[in-house]
Design an enzyme around this catalytic site. Structure first.
Site, PDB file in Angstrom:
ATOM      1  N   VAL A  22      39.196  32.926  34.756  1.00 35.74           N
ATOM      2  CA  VAL A  22      39.872  32.701  33.482  1.00 35.74           C
ATOM      3  C   VAL A  22      41.319  32.326  33.748  1.00 35.74           C
ATOM      4  O   VAL A  22      42.014  33.004  34.512  1.00 35.74           O
ATOM      5  CB  VAL A  22      39.815  33.974  32.590  1.00 35.74           C
ATOM      6  CG1 VAL A  22      40.673  33.804  31.351  1.00 35.74           C
ATOM      7  CG2 VAL A  22      38.379  34.294  32.209  1.00 35.74           C
ATOM      8  N   ALA A  43      46.087  33.967  35.730  1.00 35.04           N
ATOM      9  CA  ALA A  43      44.639  33.783  35.840  1.00 35.04           C
ATOM     10  C   ALA A  43      44.028  35.029  36.458  1.00 35.04           C
ATOM     11  O   ALA A  43      44.739  35.889  36.973  1.00 35.04           O
ATOM     12  CB  ALA A  43      44.320  32.570  36.708  1.00 35.04           C
ATOM     13  N   LYS A  44      42.741  35.133  36.414  1.00 33.05           N
ATOM     14  CA  LYS A  44      42.035  36.195  37.126  1.00 33.05           C
ATOM     15  C   LYS A  44      40.596  35.756  37.305  1.00 33.05           C
ATOM     16  O   LYS A  44      40.076  34.957  36.513  1.00 33.05           O
ATOM     17  CB  LYS A  44      42.070  37.492  36.315  1.00 33.05           C
ATOM     18  CG  LYS A  44      41.936  38.737  37.163  1.00 33.05           C
ATOM     19  CD  LYS A  44      43.256  39.113  37.816  1.00 33.05           C
ATOM     20  CE  LYS A  44      43.128  40.328  38.706  1.00 33.05           C
ATOM     21  NZ  LYS A  44      44.452  40.809  39.140  1.00 33.05           N
ATOM     22  N   GLY A  45      39.950  36.286  38.347  1.00 29.58           N
ATOM     23  CA  GLY A  45      38.547  35.970  38.572  1.00 29.58           C
ATOM     24  C   GLY A  45      37.789  37.241  38.891  1.00 29.58           C
ATOM     25  O   GLY A  45      38.391  38.260  39.243  1.00 29.58           O
ATOM     26  N   ASP A  50      42.066  41.102  45.073  1.00 28.35           N
ATOM     27  CA  ASP A  50      42.164  42.170  44.067  1.00 28.35           C
ATOM     28  C   ASP A  50      41.141  43.225  44.496  1.00 28.35           C
ATOM     29  O   ASP A  50      40.659  43.189  45.641  1.00 28.35           O
ATOM     30  CB  ASP A  50      41.876  41.613  42.656  1.00 28.35           C
ATOM     31  CG  ASP A  50      42.220  42.596  41.550  1.00 28.35           C
ATOM     32  OD1 ASP A  50      43.416  42.859  41.349  1.00 28.35           O
ATOM     33  OD2 ASP A  50      41.311  43.123  40.897  1.00 28.35           O
TER      34      ASP A  50
END
Ligand code: NAD
Length: 423
Positions: free
Chosen positions: A67, A112-114, A153
């Site tokens: 995202v 963003a992050k996944g 992460d």
């Protein structure tokens, strides 16, 4: 009653929390509905479902996300999480928080992050590599050194970043070092990245001390969580002469009012290496550690550790959030009522993303810095961010958390306005 229910629900869905925090800042900044609409929504959301060949010859389907919340200030930046409980809403919230974190420390990134829904410990190394390379391929249509730059992460590390970097490089036909950060130094990682978040906490505590005219030397410190963030912060603070009187991990902790010997603890040389059996002090539970009367309490383990149930027992002068979200909104209000200053996560633990930014800059230039230079620049960037937030808190008469949000959202709003709405 309604408020209580709303906050309990928010605790279950991080996106509700993220949106509530944004709405509060938007209200104070008097943003119009159009701007609120832009910043409440994620710009891009990619969901992927993909097969992975397992060691026993079977094929298993996995789901993942990437995202990008906002790109107004630069390429998207944010980690990739491998965890069985990952949801799209969680990834949306984390992406939004990355937008604010980059903005509050004023580095030119969006957020963003996944995530992939998987317990990485249940996979063999080969399966983990297969999953990573396939997920990287699936999201390769949105990531890139100019577009969106992932990092480690929960559940991912430098090895996973190396596989992603190699996969993207194979597709593009040349080495693309800048597509991820948190890589091993041998393939374009930066010196100082592993210690960056803990070192950032040291610099932030230095700024708190300067602002409040106290000395780091001799100040008492308790650190919850002795991993990448907590152990580095504790060791560096002790080097500066602070008295680290308690540290803990998930098993429990060790306490010594005279100050713990970080040399011994960092080596974890005793049988088992768990802090509940560490030498040099008395046993202490995590709950007891959080209520010690110290100058600085650094919760650096996980989210939600200081909540409505135990906030009244916190007796620290300053709480410096090493973890993401360790203090719940309910606890925030209790701490503020008791005159305890909280330095919020998006500022206090931003050392990692700041040094990730330095890694990316070095990769783009193929020119690598000495570790001293990395640390010196980190000190400058996080120090300036702290002073910006402290000034905003004073001017607006709000908490440091609210000030950090006002500053961050204000910067993203400014970039959005100046760029205009296309077409
Ligand atoms: P880590 O896995 O290296 O360490 C976590 C530590 O917390 C371990 O010592 C673990 O035993 C301890 N712990 C786990 N559950 C606990 C509990 N219930 N009570 C007490 N201790 C507990 O993780 P990390 O990289 O140090 O990250 C810690 C926190 O900081 C996370 O919230 C993470 O999102 C956040 N953070 C990390 C970075 C980074 O660069 N690593 C950057 C920003 C934020």
């Amino acid at each position: 009653m309604a408020l209580k229910r709303a906050s309990a629900e928010a605790a279950l869905n991080p996106l509700e929390t993220a949106l509530a925090q944004f709405d509060a800042a938007a209200e104070r900044l008097r943003l119009d509905d159009g701007m609120r609409g832009i910043l409440r929504a994620a710009k891009r959301e990619l969901s992927v479902h993909f097969p992975v060949q397992m060691d026993d010859g079977s094929t298993r389907m996995f789901s993942g996300y990437r995202v990008q919340h906002n790109l107004a200030r630069g390429p998207a930046k944010g980690g990739i999480r491998y965890h069985p409980a990952v949801t799209l809403d969680e990834v949306r919230a984390l992406a939004m928080w990355m937008t604010w974190k980059s903005a509050v420390v004023n580095i030119p990134y969006g957020g963003a992050k996944g995530g992939v829904v998987v317990d990485p410990r249940s996979l063999s190394v080969t399966e983990l590599e297969n999953l990573t390379r396939r997920y990287a391929t699936e999201i390769s249509i949105v990531i890139g050194s100019n577009e969106d730059i992932p990092a480690p992460d929960m559940g991912t590390d430098g090895r996973v970043m190396a596989w992603i970097m190699d996969t993207i490089s194979m597709h593009r036909g040349h080495t693309v070092a800048g597509v991820v950060t948190g890589k091993p130094v041998s393939i374009g990682g930066t010196l100082g990245r592993l210690e960056a978040t803990g070192r950032g906490i040291l610099f932030v505590i230095g700024e708190v001390a300067r602002q409040h005219k106290i000395q780091v030397e001799g100040a008492t410190v308790a650190v919850q969580g002795f991993g990448n963030v907590g152990s580095v912060a504790a060791i560096l603070l002790a080097k500066e002469g602070a008295k680290v009187i308690a540290v803990s991990d998930s098993t429990g902790g060790v306490y010594n009012q005279q100050g713990l010997d970080m040399g011994t603890l960092s080596k974890r040389g005793w049988p088992g290496g768990r802090l509940d059996t560490a030498p040099g002090g008395d046993r202490i539970s995590n709950e007891e550690l959080l209520s010690l009367p110290v100058d600085f309490l650094v919760p650096a383990a996980m989210e939600g550790q200081i909540g409505a149930a135990n906030a009244a027992g916190v007796r620290a002068r300053f709480v410096v959030e090493g973890a993401n979200g360790p203090v719940t909104p309910e606890a925030d209000a209790v701490l503020a009522g008791n005159g305890i200053t909280v330095v919020p996560d998006i500022l206090a633990n931003a050392g990692g993303v700041i040094v990730s930014y330095f890694e990316w800059v070095q990769d783009l230039q193929f020119f690598f810095w000495e570790e001293d230079e990395v640390n010196e620049r980190l000190k400058r960037v996080i120090g300036r961010a702290y002073r910006d937030v402290a000034r905003t808190a004073q001017e607006e008469n709000v908490s440091m958390r609210e000030a950090a949000m006002l500053l961050a959202v204000g910067r993203v709003v400014e970039a959005t306005r100046v760029r205009g709405i296309y077409p």
